[in-house]
Design an enzyme around this catalytic site. Structure first.
Site, short mmCIF file in Angstrom:
data_model
loop_
_atom_site.label_atom_id
_atom_site.label_comp_id
_atom_site.label_asym_id
_atom_site.label_seq_id
_atom_site.Cartn_x
_atom_site.Cartn_y
_atom_site.Cartn_z
NE ARG A 272 -3.41 -2.35 2.82
CZ ARG A 272 -4.16 -2.60 3.89
NH1 ARG A 272 -4.31 -1.66 4.81
NH2 ARG A 272 -4.76 -3.76 4.04
NE ARG A 287 -0.71 4.96 8.87
CZ ARG A 287 -1.89 4.36 8.99
NH1 ARG A 287 -2.40 3.68 7.99
NH2 ARG A 287 -2.57 4.45 10.12
CD GLU A 368 -6.77 -0.92 11.94
OE1 GLU A 368 -6.95 -1.69 10.98
OE2 GLU A 368 -6.88 0.32 11.86
CB SER A 371 -10.09 -3.85 10.37
OG SER A 371 -9.45 -2.68 10.80
NE ARG A 410 -0.07 -0.51 12.05
CZ ARG A 410 -1.09 0.28 11.74
NH1 ARG A 410 -2.26 0.09 12.35
NH2 ARG A 410 -0.96 1.22 10.84
#
Length: 459
Positions: A272, A287, A368, A371, A410
């Site tokens: 991404r 990120r 996070e 999800s 993460r």
């Protein structure tokens, strides 16, 4: 996508859902297009019926010797044919325009989703693991500094090789990433998941099927062309999540009722661009543009999707429980729900190295790592995912759900910070030790090259 019938029958409910999600859609224009399309379809049916009636009289009129009336019928049939063609061409144009417009209409949130504008109005459901915290150093070193000190993370060389947003995991750092992947896969096998190892490039049609396109084109890595160039169905993109290829495995297929539920897990590297993301909150590997993840994808009967959603949350959080990492679960409000989701929970792990304003009272921050989403039939309509309840019954759209089980970098951040010791070493969580050759502690390694000598790291 939502169904056009639902849009026609519940326009105000759709309007409210769009507004609550904060998505700009000209719903009035879309309804006008749909009304014109339906009028044209009705007009076309009327014209075809008239033409069939006219055509059926031509032979009879000729047999009766009524040549003049027969010719009039032939002429009228030709006029009707031309008019039908004109109506159908316009209807086809509207069909394409409607399809494109519907791709920009988000999923409507479930009725019980809290209404809010942004992430500040998400609702904390519960916290786990904070009752028995391990003793931490007086000052926890952030993972990006500790990782470089130990020689297990290398950001400069990652940027040199591939650009900003990429990194090298080295030695015990690389071992830790591999260990987490294998551990996650093993846990989810216990939960009756079937392994899938997906292709990395995916077509534009697959990105559209799961809802990445057209909304998130700018965040994708395109192979061979610029993102702003015309997008074709067979263009290839590096997958942003294994959700894309795994969901599209069964695109335009009909599954049997006995097949459901289908539970697939897939490890993949993910790509991404994370356009516009920068600053302290994204420093290190929080990120990045390439990251490892194990994705959980479920296909279920519509009436089972609520129960499966709760089950999927439990399956995703199980890995954090076994690693004894403190975490919390948030329910997303409408404004932070996402384009494709009807309902979503985020699982956020605690990383104590960097104090953030929205972190817990113990300090540090939330990251996070998963999800968990219920898309209901939104993706199924886009990708043509159906099942047949009984052999003699019509096929219906199934429901899709997915969740990360979980994002690897993460969790690495959380381990480096939460399992950190006073001497700068890091304890390896017990469940990971068999996957790391029995190592109990990450001690790091000496750095390589003249830069290390010049920095006084070596003699």
């Amino acid at each position: 996508m939502i169904s056009r019938q639902f849009l026609r029958e519940h326009p105000e409910e759709v309007r409210e859902g769009i507004e609550n999600k904060g998505v700009g859609v000209d719903l009035d224009r879309l309804l006008e297009l749909d009304e014109e399309w339906r009028e044209l379809k009705g007009r076309g049916d009327t014209l075809r019926h008239e033409r069939n009636e006219v055509s059926s009289t031509i032979g009879r009129l000729k047999q009766e010797g009524k040549e003049e009336e027969a010719q009039e019928a032939i002429d009228r049939s030709g006029e009707l044919k031309a008019e039908i063609r004109e109506v159908e061409e316009r209807a086809d144009e509207l069909e394409d325009e409607l399809h494109e417009a519907m791709l920009h209409v988000p999923q409507i949130p479930d009725d019980d989703v809290p209404v809010g504008d942004d992430e500040s109005e998400n609702v904390e459901v519960r916290r786990e693991g904070f009752d028995d915290l391990r003793e931490l150093p007086d000052e926890v070193i952030p993972h990006y500094d500790l990782g470089e000190d130990l020689g297990v993370l290398d950001f400069d060389r990652g940027a040199k090789v591939s650009g900003g947003g990429f990194y090298f995991a080295k030695g015990e750092g690389a071992m830790l990433e591999h260990a987490l992947i294998q551990f996650f896969l093993e846990v989810h096998r216990e939960q009756d998941y079937t392994d899938v190892f997906p292709p990395i490039p995916v077509r534009s049609k697959s990105m559209e099927g799961t809802g990445q396109f057209p909304k998130f084109v700018d965040d994708a890595y395109r192979i061979g062309d610029e993102n702003h160039d015309e997008i074709r169905d067979d263009d290839l993109w590096l997958l942003p999540t294994a959700e894309v290829p795994v969901t599209n495995m069964y695109r335009d297929e009909i599954l049997l009722d006995d097949d459901l539920p289908v539970k697939h897990q897939a490890y993949s590297p993910n790509f991404r661009r994370e356009a516009g993301e920068h600053g302290t909150e994204t420093r290190g590997i929080v990120r990045v543009h390439q990251f490892n993840k194990v994705e959980l994808v479920n296909f279920v009967r519509p009436e089972n999707s609520d129960d499966r959603f709760e089950g999927l949350v439990a399956e995703a959080e199980e890995v954090l429980k076994r690693l004894d990492l403190p975490y919390r679960i948030l329910e997303m409000c409408t404004g932070d729900l996402g384009f494709t989701q009807a309902k979503k929970y985020d699982i956020e792990v605690w990383a104590p190295g960097d104090d953030m304003d929205d972190g817990p009272e113990q300090g540090g921050r939330w990251l996070e790592v998963s999800s968990v989403s219920n898309f209901r039939d939104f993706q199924a309509r886009r990708a043509g995912l159906r099942f047949r309840p009984e052999r003699h019954e019509s096929a219906e759209y199934l429901h899709t759900l997915n969740g990360s089980g979980v994002a690897v970098p993460r969790v690495v951040v959380a381990i480096l910070e939460y399992y950190q010791n006073d001497d700068g070493t890091v304890d390896v969580p017990e469940p990971l030790r068999p996957y790391m050759g029995g190592r109990e502690v990450i001690e790091g390694s000496e750095k390589i090259g003249e830069s290390a000598v010049g920095a006084g790291e070596k003699e």
